[in-house]
Design an enzyme around this catalytic site. Structure first.
Site, PDB file in Angstrom:
ATOM      1  NE  ARG A  47      -4.688  -0.689   9.821  1.00  0.00           N
ATOM      2  CZ  ARG A  47      -3.541  -0.299   9.251  1.00  0.00           C
ATOM      3  NH1 ARG A  47      -3.427   0.879   8.720  1.00  0.00           N
ATOM      4  NH2 ARG A  47      -2.537  -1.110   9.237  1.00  0.00           N
ATOM      5  NE  ARG A  96       6.308  -0.302  10.407  1.00  0.00           N
ATOM      6  CZ  ARG A  96       5.210  -0.232   9.663  1.00  0.00           C
ATOM      7  NH1 ARG A  96       5.218   0.434   8.533  1.00  0.00           N
ATOM      8  NH2 ARG A  96       4.105  -0.847  10.038  1.00  0.00           N
ATOM      9  NE  ARG A 145       1.868  -4.682  10.960  1.00  0.00           N
ATOM     10  CZ  ARG A 145       2.960  -4.437  10.234  1.00  0.00           C
ATOM     11  NH1 ARG A 145       4.141  -4.868  10.647  1.00  0.00           N
ATOM     12  NH2 ARG A 145       2.868  -3.764   9.125  1.00  0.00           N
ATOM     13  CE  LYS A 176      -2.084  -0.962   3.887  1.00  0.00           C
ATOM     14  NZ  LYS A 176      -1.352  -2.203   4.215  1.00  0.00           N
ATOM     15  NE  ARG A 193       7.761  -2.280   6.340  1.00  0.00           N
ATOM     16  CZ  ARG A 193       6.463  -2.045   6.474  1.00  0.00           C
ATOM     17  NH1 ARG A 193       5.797  -1.459   5.493  1.00  0.00           N
ATOM     18  NH2 ARG A 193       5.833  -2.426   7.563  1.00  0.00           N
TER      19      ARG A 193
HETATM   20  P1  AP5 Z   1       4.872  -1.536   1.886  1.00  0.00           P
HETATM   21  O1  AP5 Z   1       4.545  -0.762   0.656  1.00  0.00           O
HETATM   22  O2  AP5 Z   1       5.600  -0.842   2.971  1.00  0.00           O
HETATM   23  O3  AP5 Z   1       3.556  -2.279   2.423  1.00  0.00           O
HETATM   24  P2  AP5 Z   1       2.284  -1.720   3.176  1.00  0.00           P
HETATM   25  O4  AP5 Z   1       1.090  -2.410   2.606  1.00  0.00           O
HETATM   26  O5  AP5 Z   1       2.255  -0.223   3.173  1.00  0.00           O
HETATM   27  O6  AP5 Z   1       2.581  -2.304   4.617  1.00  0.00           O
HETATM   28  P3  AP5 Z   1       2.524  -1.643   6.049  1.00  0.00           P
HETATM   29  O7  AP5 Z   1       3.235  -2.567   6.960  1.00  0.00           O
HETATM   30  O8  AP5 Z   1       3.022  -0.234   6.036  1.00  0.00           O
HETATM   31  O9  AP5 Z   1       1.023  -1.651   6.293  1.00  0.00           O
HETATM   32  P4  AP5 Z   1       0.287  -1.720   7.605  1.00  0.00           P
HETATM   33  O10 AP5 Z   1      -1.036  -1.404   7.101  1.00  0.00           O
HETATM   34  O11 AP5 Z   1       0.380  -2.937   8.422  1.00  0.00           O
HETATM   35  O12 AP5 Z   1       1.084  -0.658   8.523  1.00  0.00           O
HETATM   36  P5  AP5 Z   1       0.771   0.846   8.894  1.00  0.00           P
HETATM   37  O13 AP5 Z   1       2.056   1.544   8.918  1.00  0.00           O
HETATM   38  O14 AP5 Z   1      -0.341   1.403   8.075  1.00  0.00           O
HETATM   39  O15 AP5 Z   1       5.699  -2.836   1.421  1.00  0.00           O
HETATM   40  C1  AP5 Z   1       6.181  -3.776   2.377  1.00  0.00           C
HETATM   41  C2  AP5 Z   1       7.585  -4.270   1.950  1.00  0.00           C
HETATM   42  O16 AP5 Z   1       7.466  -5.008   0.728  1.00  0.00           O
HETATM   43  C3  AP5 Z   1       8.589  -3.133   1.647  1.00  0.00           C
HETATM   44  O17 AP5 Z   1       9.868  -3.555   2.050  1.00  0.00           O
HETATM   45  C4  AP5 Z   1       8.529  -2.963   0.116  1.00  0.00           C
HETATM   46  O18 AP5 Z   1       9.762  -2.514  -0.416  1.00  0.00           O
HETATM   47  C5  AP5 Z   1       8.220  -4.399  -0.323  1.00  0.00           C
HETATM   48  N1  AP5 Z   1       7.379  -4.448  -1.517  1.00  0.00           N
HETATM   49  C6  AP5 Z   1       6.357  -3.622  -1.861  1.00  0.00           C
HETATM   50  N2  AP5 Z   1       5.799  -4.017  -3.020  1.00  0.00           N
HETATM   51  C7  AP5 Z   1       6.480  -5.150  -3.402  1.00  0.00           C
HETATM   52  C8  AP5 Z   1       6.374  -6.033  -4.517  1.00  0.00           C
HETATM   53  N3  AP5 Z   1       5.458  -5.857  -5.464  1.00  0.00           N
HETATM   54  N4  AP5 Z   1       7.231  -7.078  -4.579  1.00  0.00           N
HETATM   55  C9  AP5 Z   1       8.178  -7.271  -3.628  1.00  0.00           C
HETATM   56  N5  AP5 Z   1       8.325  -6.454  -2.548  1.00  0.00           N
HETATM   57  C10 AP5 Z   1       7.479  -5.416  -2.436  1.00  0.00           C
HETATM   58  O19 AP5 Z   1       0.196   0.686  10.370  1.00  0.00           O
HETATM   59  C11 AP5 Z   1       1.021   0.321  11.456  1.00  0.00           C
HETATM   60  C12 AP5 Z   1       0.183   0.263  12.724  1.00  0.00           C
HETATM   61  O20 AP5 Z   1      -0.390   1.566  12.986  1.00  0.00           O
HETATM   62  C13 AP5 Z   1      -1.009  -0.678  12.681  1.00  0.00           C
HETATM   63  O21 AP5 Z   1      -0.652  -2.007  13.013  1.00  0.00           O
HETATM   64  C14 AP5 Z   1      -1.922  -0.040  13.731  1.00  0.00           C
HETATM   65  O22 AP5 Z   1      -1.483  -0.358  15.039  1.00  0.00           O
HETATM   66  C15 AP5 Z   1      -1.702   1.444  13.510  1.00  0.00           C
HETATM   67  N6  AP5 Z   1      -2.646   2.038  12.547  1.00  0.00           N
HETATM   68  C16 AP5 Z   1      -2.352   2.584  11.327  1.00  0.00           C
HETATM   69  N7  AP5 Z   1      -3.457   3.020  10.727  1.00  0.00           N
HETATM   70  C17 AP5 Z   1      -4.483   2.758  11.586  1.00  0.00           C
HETATM   71  C18 AP5 Z   1      -5.886   2.950  11.503  1.00  0.00           C
HETATM   72  N8  AP5 Z   1      -6.486   3.511  10.434  1.00  0.00           N
HETATM   73  N9  AP5 Z   1      -6.648   2.550  12.564  1.00  0.00           N
HETATM   74  C19 AP5 Z   1      -6.070   1.993  13.663  1.00  0.00           C
HETATM   75  N10 AP5 Z   1      -4.743   1.746  13.790  1.00  0.00           N
HETATM   76  C20 AP5 Z   1      -3.968   2.137  12.741  1.00  0.00           C
END
Ligand code: AP5
Length: 213
Positions: free
Chosen positions: A88, A155, A166, A13, A122
């Site tokens: 979410r 992270r 997660r 994402k 990552r």
């Molecule tokens: P990346 O693009 O970073 O993936 P992502 O889907 O953004 O993953 P996140 O871990 O950031 O999502 P998340 O939703 O769990 O975390 P968030 O920070 O929002 O890609 C991942 C890896 O793969 C990278 O190394 C990249 O280079 C690689 N990659 C990408 N595309 C690829 C491909 N095609 N092929 C190979 N490799 C690839 O949330 C963190 C925490 O915050 C949550 O757990 C929660 O506690 C809190 N939080 C955030 N938002 C909310 C909300 N709305 N409500 C409540 N709690 C929330």
């Protein structure tokens, strides 16, 4: 244009939303990044959110909803925005609806084993938050950001046990939104497997097919 990028942790994402943000000149609103900034700045909000994030759980709605409401009221969001990591759960989706209609929800799908490999490998820049992967998109210099030279780190919630938690949270709380947006005919599924470029191309084709670009 108002877009939502929805999908499991590690589906890509952030990677795709950042690319789209550059290509379409739209701000990317990433709730995870906003929360991590609060945590690293030691704010009250950050202290409250940290425990949930460490355990792979959702941060309470009252924190997140207010944060997003405030962010989308900024002038740079007048021409639209890309939401990454919000909504979410159903309460967040209803709040978003009250802020106005979304043009499209891009649902990036990927399975548990794929996301575990992606997240465990990552690395992110401490300074500018740029994202790398040790195998799939490595930095040019070991441990250093290509863009700003900042140090890369893993992270805390990217350890395997937390990643699996997660993923469980995603399945229980977030995945029901797929049906919700499908029923509103504003959801397009994009296969999250493939190279970053292939997926980016599919997203652009989807936006074209909807007449959005
Ligand atoms: P990346 O693009 O970073 O993936 P992502 O889907 O953004 O993953 P996140 O871990 O950031 O999502 P998340 O939703 O769990 O975390 P968030 O920070 O929002 O890609 C991942 C890896 O793969 C990278 O190394 C990249 O280079 C690689 N990659 C990408 N595309 C690829 C491909 N095609 N092929 C190979 N490799 C690839 O949330 C963190 C925490 O915050 C949550 O757990 C929660 O506690 C809190 N939080 C955030 N938002 C909310 C909300 N709305 N409500 C409540 N709690 C929330």
């Amino acid at each position: 244009m108002k877009l939502v990028v929805l999908g499991p942790p590690g589906a890509g994402k952030g990677t795709q939303a950042a690319k789209l943000s550059g290509e379409l000149s739209l701000p990317r609103i990433a709730t995870g990044d906003m929360l991590r900034l609060e945590v690293s700045s030691g704010t009250e909000l950050g202290k409250e959110a940290e425990g949930y994030m460490r355990r792979g759980l959702l941060v309470p709605d009252e924190i997140i909803i207010e944060m997003v409401r405030e962010r989308v009221s900024h002038d740079d969001c007048k021409g639209g925005f890309i939401l990454d990591g919000f909504p979410r759960n159903m309460a967040q989706a209803k709040t978003l609806e009250a802020l106005g209609p979304m043009d499209l929800v891009i649902y990036l799908d990927a399975g548990e084993e794929e996301v575990v490999e992606r997240l465990v490998g990552r690395r992110a820049c401490r300074e500018c938050q740029a994202v790398y992967h040790l195998r799939f998109s490595p930095p040019k210099a070991d441990g250093r950001c290509d863009l700003c030279g900042g140090r890369l780190h893993q992270r805390e919630d990217d350890r395997e046990g937390v990643v699996r938690e997660r993923f469980r949270t995603y399945r229980e709380r977030t995945q029901p939104l797929v049906q919700y947006y499908q029923a509103k005919s504003i959801l397009e599924k994009v296969e999250g497997l493939g190279t970053i470029e292939e997926i980016s191309r599919s997203i652009r084709e989807t936006l074209e097919s909807r007449g959005l670009i």
